[in-house]
Motif scaffolding. Structure first.
Motif, PDB file in Angstrom:
ATOM      1  N   GLY A  12       0.810  -1.210   0.000  1.00 19.65           N
ATOM      2  CA  GLY A  12       0.000   0.000   0.000  1.00 19.65           C
ATOM      3  C   GLY A  12       0.838   1.253   0.000  1.00 19.65           C
ATOM      4  N   LEU A  13       1.868   1.263   0.824  1.00 21.33           N
ATOM      5  CA  LEU A  13       2.752   2.431   0.908  1.00 21.33           C
ATOM      6  C   LEU A  13       3.575   2.598  -0.360  1.00 21.33           C
ATOM      7  CD1 LEU A  13       3.868   1.898   4.601  1.00 21.33           C
ATOM      8  CD2 LEU A  13       2.428   3.771   3.751  1.00 21.33           C
ATOM      9  N   TYR A  14       3.907   1.500  -1.007  1.00 19.87           N
ATOM     10  CA  TYR A  14       4.667   1.550  -2.259  1.00 19.87           C
ATOM     11  C   TYR A  14       3.877   2.307  -3.337  1.00 19.87           C
ATOM     12  CZ  TYR A  14       7.168  -0.070  -6.418  1.00 19.87           C
ATOM     13  OH  TYR A  14       7.873  -0.129  -7.597  1.00 19.87           O
ATOM     14  N   PHE A  15       2.585   2.075  -3.380  1.00 16.09           N
ATOM     15  CA  PHE A  15       1.752   2.735  -4.386  1.00 16.09           C
ATOM     16  C   PHE A  15       1.362   4.161  -3.983  1.00 16.09           C
ATOM     17  CE2 PHE A  15       0.807  -1.772  -5.418  1.00 16.09           C
ATOM     18  CZ  PHE A  15       1.229  -1.760  -6.739  1.00 16.09           C
ATOM     19  N   LYS A  16       1.260   4.423  -2.689  1.00 14.55           N
ATOM     20  CA  LYS A  16       0.802   5.732  -2.230  1.00 14.55           C
ATOM     21  C   LYS A  16       1.927   6.765  -2.125  1.00 14.55           C
ATOM     22  CE  LYS A  16      -2.835   6.639  -0.648  1.00 14.55           C
ATOM     23  NZ  LYS A  16      -4.094   7.240  -1.128  1.00 14.55           N
ATOM     24  N   TYR A  17       3.143   6.284  -1.876  1.00 15.46           N
ATOM     25  CA  TYR A  17       4.278   7.192  -1.695  1.00 15.46           C
ATOM     26  C   TYR A  17       5.338   6.896  -2.757  1.00 15.46           C
ATOM     27  CZ  TYR A  17       2.302   8.362   2.867  1.00 15.46           C
ATOM     28  OH  TYR A  17       1.478   8.785   3.874  1.00 15.46           O
ATOM     29  N   PRO A  18       5.311   7.600  -3.879  1.00 21.47           N
ATOM     30  CA  PRO A  18       6.206   7.280  -5.002  1.00 21.47           C
ATOM     31  C   PRO A  18       7.684   7.514  -4.725  1.00 21.47           C
ATOM     32  CG  PRO A  18       4.986   9.319  -5.410  1.00 21.47           C
ATOM     33  CD  PRO A  18       4.380   8.703  -4.186  1.00 21.47           C
TER      34      PRO A  18
END
Length: 206
Positions: free
Chosen positions: A148-154
């Motif tokens: 989730g964080l990989y997709f939300k925080y580029p």
């Protein structure tokens, strides 16, 4: 030898350690996610997370063992899992409250701790009816947070940690099956619960 290795994996990759592991991973690979935690404050924060989410729950389970409320630390018996899981839910809930109101942490970390508490609570509730794998929920919950964080925080560098922990989650699932602590359905539903709650909380709420 193989059984000893499977037991070692289960202890080293205990679900209660996942919160501490996640905060450490985010500090090194996605520091923007955990702002305002700085280099000076990361060690005290990690120590606090470790004590509140691992040491204290572990002591409470030890007390249950000493008072013969449970027969084994492995919690193989479904009914014996209920009390420890609800105790752990309370500890994680209090930790989330502490971090939200007393310690200066960012919104994303608060959501993460709230989601972890939700996963543990749901595992406890499901345990009334079905023996779901907490190890699988914890391992794939960590993967779900990272995805989730990989997709939300580029601007993060979570690609390699994600690959590593996907492999580790698979190994954890396999160890639970090898030790006959869970069957395939229990491991599967634990994995689905962990990854869906963690990924969904990050993707929808941050």
């Amino acid at each position: 030898m193989q059984k000893r290795l499977a037991n070692l994996i289960s202890y080293v990759c205990h679900p209660l350690l996942m919160a501490t592991a996640l905060v450490a991973i985010l500090y090194y690979f996605a520091p923007s996610v955990i702002q305002p935690i700085s280099e000076k404050s990361i060690l005290p924060i990690l120590l606090m997370v470790f004590i509140l989410t691992y040491i204290i729950p572990l002591i409470s389970v030890g007390m249950l063992k000493l008072t013969s409320s449970i027969s084994s630390f492995k919690l193989s018996n479904r009914k014996e899992r209920l009390l420890p899981f609800f105790f752990v839910t309370i500890y994680y809930g209090l930790t989330t409250y502490l971090f939200a109101n007393k310690v200066v942490l960012g919104r994303t970390l608060i959501i993460i701790f709230l989601a972890i508490t939700t996963i543990i609570f749901l595992v406890a509730v499901i345990t009334f009816f079905y023996k779901i794998s907490a190890h699988s929920a914890g391992a794939w919950g960590l993967v779900g947070f990272l995805l989730g964080l990989y997709f939300k925080y580029p601007d993060n560098h979570l690609y390699y940690p994600i690959m590593i922990f996907i492999v580790m989650a698979g190994i954890i699932n396999s160890s639970r099956l090898y030790l006959n602590e869970h069957d395939l359905k229990e491991v599967f539903w634990g994995s689905i619960l962990g990854i869906s709650i963690s990924f969904g909380s990050i993707y929808l709420l941050t």
